[in-house]
Design a protein around this motif. Sequence first.
Motif, short mmCIF file in Angstrom:
data_model
loop_
_atom_site.label_atom_id
_atom_site.label_comp_id
_atom_site.label_asym_id
_atom_site.label_seq_id
_atom_site.Cartn_x
_atom_site.Cartn_y
_atom_site.Cartn_z
N ARG A 69 49.07 14.85 27.65
CA ARG A 69 48.83 15.49 28.95
C ARG A 69 49.93 16.49 29.29
N ALA A 70 51.16 16.20 28.84
CA ALA A 70 52.29 17.08 29.13
C ALA A 70 52.32 18.31 28.22
N GLY A 71 51.42 18.34 27.21
CA GLY A 71 51.34 19.51 26.34
C GLY A 71 51.87 19.29 24.93
N GLU A 72 52.26 18.06 24.60
CA GLU A 72 52.73 17.79 23.24
C GLU A 72 51.57 17.93 22.27
N THR A 73 51.88 18.26 21.01
CA THR A 73 50.85 18.44 20.00
C THR A 73 50.68 17.19 19.16
N THR A 74 49.50 17.02 18.62
CA THR A 74 49.25 15.87 17.75
C THR A 74 50.07 15.98 16.47
N ARG A 75 50.34 17.19 16.02
CA ARG A 75 51.14 17.38 14.81
C ARG A 75 52.53 16.79 14.99
N ARG A 76 53.19 17.16 16.08
CA ARG A 76 54.54 16.64 16.32
C ARG A 76 54.52 15.14 16.58
N LEU A 77 53.52 14.65 17.28
CA LEU A 77 53.42 13.21 17.50
C LEU A 77 53.27 12.47 16.17
N GLY A 78 52.50 13.06 15.27
CA GLY A 78 52.27 12.43 13.98
C GLY A 78 53.52 12.30 13.13
N VAL A 79 54.44 13.24 13.26
CA VAL A 79 55.66 13.19 12.45
C VAL A 79 56.87 12.67 13.21
N LEU A 80 56.68 12.25 14.43
CA LEU A 80 57.80 11.78 15.24
C LEU A 80 58.62 10.69 14.55
N PRO A 81 58.02 9.72 13.85
CA PRO A 81 58.86 8.72 13.17
C PRO A 81 59.81 9.33 12.14
N TRP A 83 61.26 12.47 12.46
CA TRP A 83 61.72 13.69 13.13
C TRP A 83 62.91 14.35 12.43
N ARG A 84 63.76 13.58 11.81
CA ARG A 84 64.93 14.14 11.12
C ARG A 84 64.53 14.98 9.91
N ASP A 85 63.36 14.72 9.37
CA ASP A 85 62.92 15.36 8.13
C ASP A 85 61.99 16.55 8.36
N THR A 86 61.92 17.02 9.60
CA THR A 86 61.05 18.17 9.90
C THR A 86 61.85 19.26 10.60
N GLU A 87 61.24 20.40 10.72
CA GLU A 87 61.82 21.50 11.50
C GLU A 87 61.03 21.70 12.79
N LEU A 88 60.23 20.70 13.16
CA LEU A 88 59.33 20.84 14.30
C LEU A 88 59.97 20.55 15.65
N PHE A 89 61.19 20.02 15.65
CA PHE A 89 61.83 19.63 16.90
C PHE A 89 63.07 20.49 17.15
N THR A 90 63.26 20.87 18.39
CA THR A 90 64.40 21.71 18.76
C THR A 90 65.70 20.91 18.67
N ALA A 91 66.81 21.62 18.73
CA ALA A 91 68.12 20.96 18.71
C ALA A 91 68.26 20.00 19.90
N ARG A 92 67.77 20.40 21.05
CA ARG A 92 67.83 19.52 22.24
C ARG A 92 66.99 18.26 22.04
N GLU A 93 65.79 18.44 21.50
CA GLU A 93 64.93 17.29 21.25
C GLU A 93 65.55 16.36 20.21
N ARG A 94 66.13 16.94 19.17
CA ARG A 94 66.76 16.14 18.12
C ARG A 94 67.93 15.34 18.69
N ALA A 95 68.71 15.98 19.54
CA ALA A 95 69.84 15.29 20.17
C ALA A 95 69.34 14.16 21.05
N ALA A 96 68.28 14.41 21.81
CA ALA A 96 67.72 13.38 22.69
C ALA A 96 67.16 12.22 21.87
N LEU A 97 66.49 12.52 20.79
CA LEU A 97 65.94 11.46 19.93
C LEU A 97 67.05 10.63 19.30
#
Length: 157
Positions: A69-81, A83-97
């Motif tokens: 609902r907030a606008g996240e994509t299914t692609r990023r949700l699918g690789v969230l576990p 996240w360190r192995d992708t380039e799909l997340f910003t530096a801020r998101e990576r820091a937060a994770l």
Amino acid sequence: MTVRAGGRVFLDKQSPGPYRALTETARQVRATADGAGLDRVLVELVNLRVSQLNGCAYCLDVHTRAALRAGETTRRLGVLPAWRDTELFTARERAALALAEATTAPADGALQDSAYAAARPVLTDDEISAVIWVAIAINAFNRVSIMSKHPVRENTP
């Protein structure tokens, strides 16, 4: 007594006072996150990653829908576990994770040190505090839902 299948007590129903207090804490945490400038997608990524680590099906269901609902994509949700192995997340998101994972495994001092090192260049103190509070809150809700065995039903809106 509010006992469900498998003999589980729905903690939120059995003891509504503490659950209301936890819900109020979550409201305050959301206000803190908003005040720190954390967008809803980032907050939901934290909620989801913590829920993945804890194995909370109910919270995963709730926060996957909220992230979409907030606008996240299914692609990023699918690789969230991973996240360190992708380039799909910003530096801020990576820091937060990283902070969310360190908060979920608080006995791992090296993980905490690494998470703070990643967060310092890209998050303000207010943002760091807000991310950690989001992780603390969802960890608490995960435990309520896991111990209550809150069901994930097909017809959940």
